[in-house]
Write an enzyme that holds these catalytic residues in place. Structure first.
Site, short mmCIF file in Angstrom:
data_model
loop_
_atom_site.label_atom_id
_atom_site.label_comp_id
_atom_site.label_asym_id
_atom_site.label_seq_id
_atom_site.Cartn_x
_atom_site.Cartn_y
_atom_site.Cartn_z
N ALA A 173 -17.45 -2.12 3.88
CA ALA A 173 -16.27 -1.92 2.90
C ALA A 173 -15.05 -1.36 3.65
O ALA A 173 -13.87 -1.37 2.90
CB ALA A 173 -16.66 -1.51 1.64
N LYS A 192 0.90 -1.22 0.07
CA LYS A 192 -0.12 0.08 -0.02
C LYS A 192 0.86 1.21 -0.09
O LYS A 192 1.97 1.41 0.51
CB LYS A 192 -0.85 0.04 1.24
CG LYS A 192 -2.19 0.76 1.32
CD LYS A 192 -3.10 0.03 0.30
CE LYS A 192 -4.43 0.90 0.39
NZ LYS A 192 -5.56 0.10 -0.18
N1 LIG Z 1 -13.52 1.46 -3.94
C1 LIG Z 1 -13.20 0.10 -3.70
O1 LIG Z 1 -13.21 -0.56 -4.45
C2 LIG Z 1 -12.89 -0.24 -2.19
C3 LIG Z 1 -12.86 0.59 -1.13
N2 LIG Z 1 -12.61 0.14 0.08
C4 LIG Z 1 -13.06 1.05 1.35
O2 LIG Z 1 -14.14 1.36 1.43
C5 LIG Z 1 -14.53 2.65 1.89
C6 LIG Z 1 -15.28 3.60 0.88
O3 LIG Z 1 -14.62 3.33 -0.50
P1 LIG Z 1 -15.33 4.33 -1.68
O4 LIG Z 1 -16.71 4.27 -1.57
O5 LIG Z 1 -14.37 4.01 -2.77
O6 LIG Z 1 -14.94 5.78 -1.24
P2 LIG Z 1 -15.70 7.27 -1.50
O7 LIG Z 1 -14.72 8.10 -1.16
O8 LIG Z 1 -16.39 7.22 -2.71
O9 LIG Z 1 -16.90 7.41 -0.23
C7 LIG Z 1 -16.70 7.54 0.98
C8 LIG Z 1 -17.85 8.29 1.42
O10 LIG Z 1 -17.82 8.30 2.79
C9 LIG Z 1 -18.55 9.62 3.24
N3 LIG Z 1 -17.69 10.00 4.53
C10 LIG Z 1 -16.72 10.37 4.75
N4 LIG Z 1 -16.80 10.60 6.21
C11 LIG Z 1 -17.84 10.21 6.89
C12 LIG Z 1 -18.40 10.38 7.96
N5 LIG Z 1 -17.54 10.45 9.15
N6 LIG Z 1 -19.62 9.83 8.05
C13 LIG Z 1 -20.27 9.71 7.06
N7 LIG Z 1 -19.98 9.53 5.90
C14 LIG Z 1 -18.58 9.80 5.66
C15 LIG Z 1 -17.71 10.49 1.99
O11 LIG Z 1 -18.62 11.76 2.00
C16 LIG Z 1 -18.09 9.59 0.84
O12 LIG Z 1 -19.24 10.09 0.23
C17 LIG Z 1 -13.09 3.29 2.13
O13 LIG Z 1 -12.74 2.95 3.38
C18 LIG Z 1 -12.30 2.44 1.09
O14 LIG Z 1 -10.67 2.34 1.63
C19 LIG Z 1 -12.20 -1.05 0.05
C20 LIG Z 1 -11.94 -1.93 -0.76
C21 LIG Z 1 -11.94 -1.59 -2.04
O1 LIG Z 2 -8.71 -3.26 -1.29
C1 LIG Z 2 -7.76 -2.34 -1.53
O2 LIG Z 2 -7.54 -1.63 -0.38
C2 LIG Z 2 -7.30 -2.02 -2.70
O3 LIG Z 2 -6.20 -1.36 -2.77
C3 LIG Z 2 -7.80 -2.58 -4.03
C4 LIG Z 2 -7.42 -1.91 -5.28
C5 LIG Z 2 -8.09 -1.05 -5.75
N1 LIG Z 2 -7.38 -0.56 -7.09
C6 LIG Z 2 -6.25 -1.09 -6.88
C7 LIG Z 2 -5.26 -0.94 -7.92
C8 LIG Z 2 -3.98 -1.78 -7.58
C9 LIG Z 2 -4.10 -2.70 -6.54
C10 LIG Z 2 -5.10 -2.77 -5.49
C11 LIG Z 2 -6.10 -1.96 -5.96
#
Ligand SMILES: NC(=O)C1=CN([C@@H]2O[C@H](COP(=O)(O)OP(=O)(O)OC[C@H]3O[C@@H](n4cnc5c(N)ncnc54)[C@H](O)[C@@H]3O)[C@@H](O)[C@H]2O)C=CC1
Ligand SMILES: O=C(O)C(=O)Cc1c[nH]c2ccccc12
Length: 354
Positions: free
Chosen positions: A255, A80
Site C-alpha cells: 500500500a 497532495k
Molecule cells: N490509509 C489509506 O487509505 C492509504 C494509505 N496509503 C499508504 O499506505 C501506507 C500505510 O498507511 P496507513 O496504514 O494508513 O498508515 P499508518 O500510519 O496507520 O501505518 C504505518 C505503520 O508503519 C509502521 N512503520 C513505520 N516505519 C516503519 C519501519 N521502518 N518498519 C516497519 N514499520 C514501520 C508504523 O509504526 C505504523 O504502524 C502509507 O505509506 C500511506 O501513505 C496509500 C493509500 C491509501
Molecule cells: O491515496 C492517497 O494517497 C490519498 O490521498 C487518498 C485519500 C485518503 N483520504 C483522502 C481524502 C481526500 C482526498 C484523497 C484521500
C-alpha cells in the site's frame, strides 16, 4: 532545484506555497493535473529535513494521485499537500489556518487525512472549509478499503506470475502493521497465507503474532526473507539500491505511496531480477475510491465495482509490460496518460464545438 523546470517536466499545473506568521504555518499544496476533475489528495504533516524534501514529496505524491485516479477510472485529478511541521507542534490555529488556504481554492483541491493527521485534526480543518472528505465517522475511514484493494492486487499478481488462484500456503512478508497493513494481514490470514511481519511498534507486531499466528521479524530483516510476496505498507522509498538486491520475493504488492526510491532506476532493477512489481498508485487506489464515492453520495455496489477493477487493471498492466518489454510502472503510467489525453481531447472538442 530549478522549480519551473521541475514542474514543467513533471507536468504540474500549480504549486501553492502557503505561509503565515501568526499562527506560524508552512505548507505546500501541489495541484498536478485537473483534466479529469478537481484535484484530490490527502494532507500529511512531517518535519521534513528541508524545504526541498517537502516540495519533492508534494510534487511526486500529487503526480501519483493523478495516475491513481486515471488508472482507477475515477473522474478526479491529482493533488497532495504537505504541512511542514513536527506533529508534536500541532495546534488548532495551525489547522484552521491551513483550512482557510484550502477554502480559498474553492474546490480545485479536495483533501483529507494522511500521515500524522488524526480525524480530529481533519475536523478542525473542516471548520474552515467544505473541501474535506473521508473523516472517519462517515465511512469508517479509507484504510480497510485500501487493504481490500491491496489484497485484490496480491491475488492478481499471484495469478499472473505464479499461475495460481489460491493463496493457501503463500508466504507473505508485510512491512508496517498500521491501519492498512493490519487489515491486509487479516485478509491474507483468512485466505490461508502464511504471514511474516514487522513494525517499529513492538506492540502492533505482537498483536498480529497473537491473533493471526504471524512470525515477527526485526524491521531490517523483512527484506531478505524467503517469501513469495513482499508487501510494503509503511513508508515510501523502501525499494532502493540497498534493499532490492536483498529481496527473494517474486512479487512486490503493498500500500505504501512512492515505494520506488527512483522510479526509472529501481523499477528497472526490480524487473531485471524477475520480480513482478504492482505499481503503488494502482494497487493502493482503494482509499481514493472510497473517499470519492463518499463525496458523490455513497453507493456501495458502485464503490465495490470500482474497487474490484483494481484486479483487472493490474492484469492489463502486467500484460502490457510483458508485451512491450517495459517495467510495470511504465505500463501503468502509459495507461494513465492515455486516459488523461483522451479526456483532454473530449474537453477540447466540447470547447471547440460550443
Ligand atoms: N490509509 C489509506 O487509505 C492509504 C494509505 N496509503 C499508504 O499506505 C501506507 C500505510 O498507511 P496507513 O496504514 O494508513 O498508515 P499508518 O500510519 O496507520 O501505518 C504505518 C505503520 O508503519 C509502521 N512503520 C513505520 N516505519 C516503519 C519501519 N521502518 N518498519 C516497519 N514499520 C514501520 C508504523 O509504526 C505504523 O504502524 C502509507 O505509506 C500511506 O501513505 C496509500 C493509500 C491509501
Ligand atoms: O491515496 C492517497 O494517497 C490519498 O490521498 C487518498 C485519500 C485518503 N483520504 C483522502 C481524502 C481526500 C482526498 C484523497 C484521500
Amino acid at each position: 532545484m530549478n522549480l519551473f523546470d521541475t514542474v514543467e517536466e513533471m507536468g504540474h499545473e500549480q504549486v501553492l506555497f502557503c505561509h503565515g506568521k501568526d499562527p506560524h504555518i508552512k505548507a505546500i499544496i501541489a495541484i498536478h493535473d485537473t483534466s479529469l476533475g478537481p484535484a484530490m489528495g490527502a494532507t500529511r504533516m512531517l518535519p521534513y529535513v528541508n524545504e526541498e524534501a517537502a516540495l519533492k514529496d508534494a510534487l511526486r505524491l500529487s503526480r501519483g494521485m493523478t495516475y491513481k485516479a486515471a488508472c482507477a477510472n475515477i473522474p478526479v485529478g491529482g493533488g497532495k499537500a504537505v504541512i511542514i511541521a513536527d506533529p508534536a507542534d500541532k495546534t488548532e490555529e495551525l489547522f484552521r489556518a491551513y483550512g482557510r488556504f484550502v477554502e480559498r481554492l474553492q474546490g480545485r483541491f479536495i483533501t483529507g487525512q494522511d500521515v500524522n493527521l488524526t480525524p480530529e485534526n481533519v475536523r478542525t480543518i473542516s471548520q474552515e472549509t467544505n473541501y474535506v472528505v473521508g473523516v472517519e465517522e462517515k465511512s469508517g475511514g479509507p484504510a480497510p478499503i485500501t487493504a481490500q484493494g491491496v489484497f485484490l492486487g496480491i491475488k492478481a499478481a499471484v495469478k499472473f506470475h505464479l499461475q495460481s488462484e489460491n493463496l493457501e500456503g503463500l508466504k507473505v512478508a508485510v512491512q508496517g502493521l498500521g491501519n492498512v497493513g493490519r487489515n491486509v494481514c487479516q485478509l491474507l490470514h483468512e485466505n490461508g497465507a502464511e504471514l511474516f511481519v514487522t513494525d517499529i511498534s513492538q506492540e502492533k507486531a505482537e498483536e498480529v503474532k497473537r491473533t493471526l499466528g504471524a512470525t515477527v521479524v526485526a524491521p531490517d530483516e523483512i527484506y531478505s526473507l524467503n517469501v513469495d510476496v513482499f508487501s510494503p505498507c509503511a513508508l515510501g522509498g523502501i525499494l532502493n539500491s540497498q534493499t532490492i538486491h536483498r529481496l527473494s520475493a517474486s512479487i512486490i504488492a503493498g500500500a505504501a505511496n512512492n515505494q520506488l526510491a527512483q522510479e526509472q532506476i529501481h523499477g528497472q532493477m526490480i524487473t531485471e531480477k524477475g520480480i513482478l512489481y504492482c505499481p503503488d498508485y494502482v494497487i493502493n487506489a482503494g482509499g481514493l475510491i472510497n473517499v470519492y464515492n463518499e463525496m458523490i453520495g455513497y453507493n456501495e455496489e458502485k464503490a465495490l465495482k470500482q474497487l474490484h477493477n483494481i484486479y483487472d487493471t493490474l492484469l492489463e498492466i502486467f500484460a502490457r509490460a510483458q508485451k512491450q518489454e517495459i517495467t510495470t510502472n511504465e505500463a501503468a503510467k502509459q495507461l494513465a496518460e492515455e486516459r488523461i489525453m483522451s479526456a483532454r481531447k473530449i474537453k477540447n472538442q466540447i470547447i471547440v464545438s460550443c
